[in-house]
Design an enzyme around this catalytic site. Structure first.
Site, PDB file in Angstrom:
ATOM      1  N   CYS A 334       0.796  -1.236   0.000  1.00 52.90           N
ATOM      2  CA  CYS A 334       0.000   0.000   0.000  1.00 52.90           C
ATOM      3  C   CYS A 334       0.830   1.289   0.000  1.00 52.90           C
ATOM      4  O   CYS A 334       0.511   2.213  -0.779  1.00 52.90           O
ATOM      5  CB  CYS A 334      -1.014  -0.005   1.137  1.00 52.90           C
ATOM      6  SG  CYS A 334      -0.530  -0.839   2.643  1.00 52.90           S
ATOM      7  N   ARG A 363       7.205 -11.024   5.367  1.00 50.73           N
ATOM      8  CA  ARG A 363       6.726 -10.818   6.733  1.00 50.73           C
ATOM      9  C   ARG A 363       7.343 -11.870   7.645  1.00 50.73           C
ATOM     10  O   ARG A 363       7.369 -13.060   7.305  1.00 50.73           O
ATOM     11  CB  ARG A 363       5.191 -10.926   6.790  1.00 50.73           C
ATOM     12  CG  ARG A 363       4.489  -9.904   5.914  1.00 50.73           C
ATOM     13  CD  ARG A 363       2.983 -10.087   5.934  1.00 50.73           C
ATOM     14  NE  ARG A 363       2.321  -9.172   5.014  1.00 50.73           N
ATOM     15  CZ  ARG A 363       1.015  -9.151   4.775  1.00 50.73           C
ATOM     16  NH1 ARG A 363       0.226 -10.007   5.412  1.00 50.73           N
ATOM     17  NH2 ARG A 363       0.501  -8.285   3.917  1.00 50.73           N
ATOM     18  N   GLN A 381       1.339 -11.101  -3.379  1.00 53.17           N
ATOM     19  CA  GLN A 381      -0.049 -10.698  -3.246  1.00 53.17           C
ATOM     20  C   GLN A 381      -0.587 -10.184  -4.581  1.00 53.17           C
ATOM     21  O   GLN A 381       0.094  -9.437  -5.274  1.00 53.17           O
ATOM     22  CB  GLN A 381      -0.200  -9.578  -2.215  1.00 53.17           C
ATOM     23  CG  GLN A 381      -0.139 -10.025  -0.769  1.00 53.17           C
ATOM     24  CD  GLN A 381      -0.477  -8.873   0.159  1.00 53.17           C
ATOM     25  OE1 GLN A 381       0.114  -7.809   0.060  1.00 53.17           O
ATOM     26  NE2 GLN A 381      -1.421  -9.083   1.058  1.00 53.17           N
ATOM     27  N   ASP A 383      -2.357  -7.744  -5.151  1.00 53.13           N
ATOM     28  CA  ASP A 383      -2.765  -6.618  -4.320  1.00 53.13           C
ATOM     29  C   ASP A 383      -3.255  -5.470  -5.195  1.00 53.13           C
ATOM     30  O   ASP A 383      -2.671  -5.171  -6.236  1.00 53.13           O
ATOM     31  CB  ASP A 383      -1.547  -6.149  -3.507  1.00 53.13           C
ATOM     32  CG  ASP A 383      -1.945  -5.543  -2.181  1.00 53.13           C
ATOM     33  OD1 ASP A 383      -3.146  -5.506  -1.882  1.00 53.13           O
ATOM     34  OD2 ASP A 383      -1.043  -5.108  -1.454  1.00 53.13           O
ATOM     35  N   HIS A 385      -5.199  -1.355  -4.925  1.00 52.44           N
ATOM     36  CA  HIS A 385      -5.713  -0.249  -4.127  1.00 52.44           C
ATOM     37  C   HIS A 385      -6.549   0.645  -5.022  1.00 52.44           C
ATOM     38  O   HIS A 385      -6.144   0.981  -6.135  1.00 52.44           O
ATOM     39  CB  HIS A 385      -4.567   0.522  -3.470  1.00 52.44           C
ATOM     40  CG  HIS A 385      -3.846  -0.309  -2.457  1.00 52.44           C
ATOM     41  ND1 HIS A 385      -2.760  -1.088  -2.788  1.00 52.44           N
ATOM     42  CD2 HIS A 385      -4.092  -0.533  -1.149  1.00 52.44           C
ATOM     43  CE1 HIS A 385      -2.343  -1.738  -1.708  1.00 52.44           C
ATOM     44  NE2 HIS A 385      -3.138  -1.422  -0.706  1.00 52.44           N
ATOM     45  N   LYS A 464     -12.733  -4.412   7.604  1.00 51.08           N
ATOM     46  CA  LYS A 464     -12.480  -5.226   6.416  1.00 51.08           C
ATOM     47  C   LYS A 464     -13.541  -6.307   6.253  1.00 51.08           C
ATOM     48  O   LYS A 464     -14.245  -6.673   7.196  1.00 51.08           O
ATOM     49  CB  LYS A 464     -11.094  -5.878   6.489  1.00 51.08           C
ATOM     50  CG  LYS A 464     -10.918  -6.855   7.653  1.00 51.08           C
ATOM     51  CD  LYS A 464      -9.559  -7.531   7.601  1.00 51.08           C
ATOM     52  CE  LYS A 464      -9.409  -8.531   8.757  1.00 51.08           C
ATOM     53  NZ  LYS A 464      -8.199  -9.363   8.630  1.00 51.08           N
ATOM     54  N   HIS A 510      -8.221  -1.115   0.171  1.00 50.99           N
ATOM     55  CA  HIS A 510      -7.215  -2.157  -0.004  1.00 50.99           C
ATOM     56  C   HIS A 510      -7.959  -3.451  -0.351  1.00 50.99           C
ATOM     57  O   HIS A 510      -8.954  -3.768   0.292  1.00 50.99           O
ATOM     58  CB  HIS A 510      -6.433  -2.418   1.279  1.00 50.99           C
ATOM     59  CG  HIS A 510      -5.832  -1.213   1.916  1.00 50.99           C
ATOM     60  ND1 HIS A 510      -4.465  -1.035   2.027  1.00 50.99           N
ATOM     61  CD2 HIS A 510      -6.399  -0.130   2.521  1.00 50.99           C
ATOM     62  CE1 HIS A 510      -4.228   0.105   2.665  1.00 50.99           C
ATOM     63  NE2 HIS A 510      -5.387   0.662   2.972  1.00 50.99           N
TER      64      HIS A 510
END
Length: 640
Positions: A334, A363, A381, A383, A385, A464, A510
């Site tokens: 992000c 992580r 990911q 991912d 946004h 979320k 997100h």
């Protein structure tokens, strides 16, 4: 007198101090016999709990969806009592015994002895004795001083007591066994008889590798024998499908715990599947108006201070430093997407901006929690946004749900939605959180998606929605997540120019659909038991010449398939035909063509499938056309 309100809205008055057991007995003898606990003003309590003021009461029976946690918790105490009986009170030090999904565990420190699964029959036999005795379970409130005297020879219980601020604690007594516990528990040990001990492993006390390694016994219990049998059968099927076994066997991935703990190596066949997943995802995202980007793996640590990750997530991050510049390996994508947004002037006419990335993140996970592709330290990911106005956010969430539906249906997955609300460790004001939570609720309701609420489980920057898919043997996996965020735009002073030319903050959404691409890959391995649908299969057709003289023509046929973008392998080894067929079946290839005299001299073939089906005298063109259609449509079913 106090007023008791029941789930159907009816009320009744009772003497102050009435217990749920008294209420059940008053309603009917049958309800009294079937009740195991109660919910008083939303709190689960024992049947003998004293109700001293007006309350809403729901009686819990074994059929209630909250019953398993109660009887499995009791079963963990029964197991602990049995372990003490088997190995001796002087040798057994008790730690904790909580309920987990589908079961329970208890941690033990047993002097001079390591428990193995060979010990399970004698522990289970002792548990059956305790159950058959139907021992009454008694809850008592005692002072901490009394508790410390009771547990003076139990160091782990004493440590737990030191962490409790209250002057009084609760203990549960069943015969010669006593344990520190909040409860609630069954009224006696004989209510649930169907259980099984499953495994034993090491576990650091309190999850800290600096502490002593304890012995953790896992078990499960069910109110009905059939439910236990079904669960044990599912576990056996899960073992057969274990991605940690199938992955290396099918040349999909490997793990190197010594060299790269928690960081999977994707092998050639696995890379084909991951590429297919990404290509498919890219096609869908393009149709939904996303632009693909790429952001750096390592960025200045001040970025992570600004984003809030330093305060809320630094224990899970990896760091490095060069030229006196402290850097962090990104745990999330992000902040990088925010920098791209801020790189140029944004007008309201540009919104919504949908930014998408296959971003590799790292992580830190404790070594004891790493698990194949499901729990790793490095993963990709899918991912994205979305930056939009407040008036657009509800519709954008609905579009994400539509995208999720499309992708999940391709794999045959059903799902359930969980809405997670503000955690204690959160950024921003409560009003913004409430506005964000309401937007997620409305999007779910307008999409006609049923959902459950998980209070306090949101991310630190926003509420979320998590989507839990159900696989082919009934297990649930958390994949898609949608998070609404008013905090990051504030922290990064993000703006867009509205219709009046004034600056406003955008809303940030997100979202990830696969979640972790590697984890989703692991789910697919187990869901399909390694037998991937043709469009995903690393090798789609295997051609097996029956002898050396057919090798060249078999390769010619394979080249014909390859020209049509059908991934093909020719097994022209010197082995016998039966051995080659068996070897190709082990690879779980969707289609096999045994190539001999007839295939060489005609335009027809005999087709064998991984499911055991056969189709004879199929023209080559028909076979190719059907396979191409099967691949292009991403069908889950074989054409023959």
């Amino acid at each position: 007198m106090i007023k008791i309100t029941f789930p159907d809205g009816s009320t009744k008055e009772y003497e102050e101090g009435v217990s749920p057991a008294d209420i059940a007995k008053d309603i009917s003898q049958r309800l009294y016999k079937n009740s195991i606990a109660a919910e008083v003003n939303g709190q689960l309590v024992d049947l003998n709990y004293s109700i001293t003021q007006d309350a809403t009461v729901k009686l819990i029976t074994l059929e209630d969806d909250k019953a398993p946690n109660i009887y499995r918790h009791t079963m963990s105490h029964i197991m602990a009592q049995a372990v003490i009986h088997v190995f001796g009170k002087e040798k057994v030090k008790l730690a904790i015994g909580p309920v987990i999904e589908d079961g329970f565990y208890y941690d033990f420190d047993i002097e001079g002895y390591n428990i193995s699964e060979e010990d399970f029959p004698k522990i289970e036999e002792e548990m059956k004795k305790i159950i058959d005795q139907d021992i009454t379970i008694i809850r008592k409130e005692i002072s901490k001083a009394q508790a410390k005297e009771i547990f003076k020879d139990q160091p782990y219980k004493l440590e737990l007591l030191d962490d409790i601020d209250d002057d009084e604690v609760s203990v549960y007594i069943q015969g010669d066994f006593i344990d520190l516990c909040r409860g609630p528990h069954l009224p006696s040990t004989g209510y649930v008889k169907h259980f099984k001990l499953l495994s034993v492993s090491g576990a650091y006390w309190r999850g800290d590798e600096k502490n002593k390694m304890l012995q953790r016994i896992y078990g499960t219990a069910f109110a009905k024998k059939k439910d236990l049998d079904d669960y044990l059968n599912m576990l056996e099927e899960a073992k057969r499908r274990d991605h940690r076994k199938l992955g290396p066997q099918l040349n999909l991935f490997m793990l190197q715990p010594e060299m790269a703990p928690g960081m999977p190596f994707i092998l050639p066949n696995g890379k084909i599947i991951l590429n297919e997943l990404m290509n498919y995802s890219r096609q869908v995202h393009k149709r939904y108006g996303y632009s693909e980007v790429e952001t750096p793996q390592i960025m200045n640590i001040k970025l992570w201070h600004q984003s809030g990750h330093w305060d809320h997530y630094k224990e899970n991050m990896f760091f490095t430093e060069k030229e006196d510049m402290p850097m962090a390996v990104k745990p999330m994508n992000c902040p990088g997407h925010i920098l791209i947004y801020k790189n140029s002037f944004v007008s309201y006419k540009d919104l919504p901006i949908r930014m998408f990335e296959f971003g590799k993140v790292h992580r830190y996970e404790r070594s004891g929690t790493l698990h194949g592709l499901f729990r790793v330290r490095a993963f990709t990911q899918d991912d994205a946004h979305i930056f939009c106005t407040k008036s657009q956010m509800e519709q954008e969430i609905i579009k994400v749900i539509e995208l999720t539906n499309e992708i999940y249906s391709t794999f045959g997955f059903n799902y359930e939605a969980i809405l997670s609300t503000m955690p204690d460790d959160h950024m921003g004001d409560i009003e913004a959180w409430e506005r964000a939570t309401q937007a997620l609720k409305l999007a779910l309701e307008k999409s006609q998606i049923k959902y459950k609420i998980a209070e306090g489980d949101g991310a630190f920057y926003g509420p979320k929605i998590d989507f839990h898919v159900t696989d082919s043997i009934g297990r649930k996996w958390q994949c898609t997540t949608i998070q609404l965020d008013f905090q990051m735009p504030e922290r990064f002073e993000m703006v867009y120019a509205n219709e009046k030319g004034e600056y406003e903050r955008p809303v940030m959404i997100h979202r990830a659909i696969f979640g972790s691409l590697e984890r989703f890959f692991g789910i697919l391995i187990e869901n399909f038991a390694g037998e991937f649908p043709t469009w995903l299969a690393p090798i789609q057709v295997s051609v097996v010449p029956v002898s050396e003289k057919f090798n060249e023509k078999a390769k010619e046929f394979a080249r014909q398939l390859e020209k049509e973008n059908i991934r093909t392998f020719v097994n022209d080894s010197d082995s016998t035909v039966s051995y080659k067929i068996r070897n190709e079946q082990m690879k779980k290839i969707p289609y096999m063509i045994v190539f001999g005299e007839k295939e060489m001299n005609s335009n027809t073939i005999n087709v064998r499938t991984i499911k055991g089906n056969t189709a004879e005298n199929i023209s080559r063109d028909l076979f190719i056309n059907k396979i191409k259609e099967e691949i292009s449509s991403r069908s889950l079913n074989l054409s023959f």
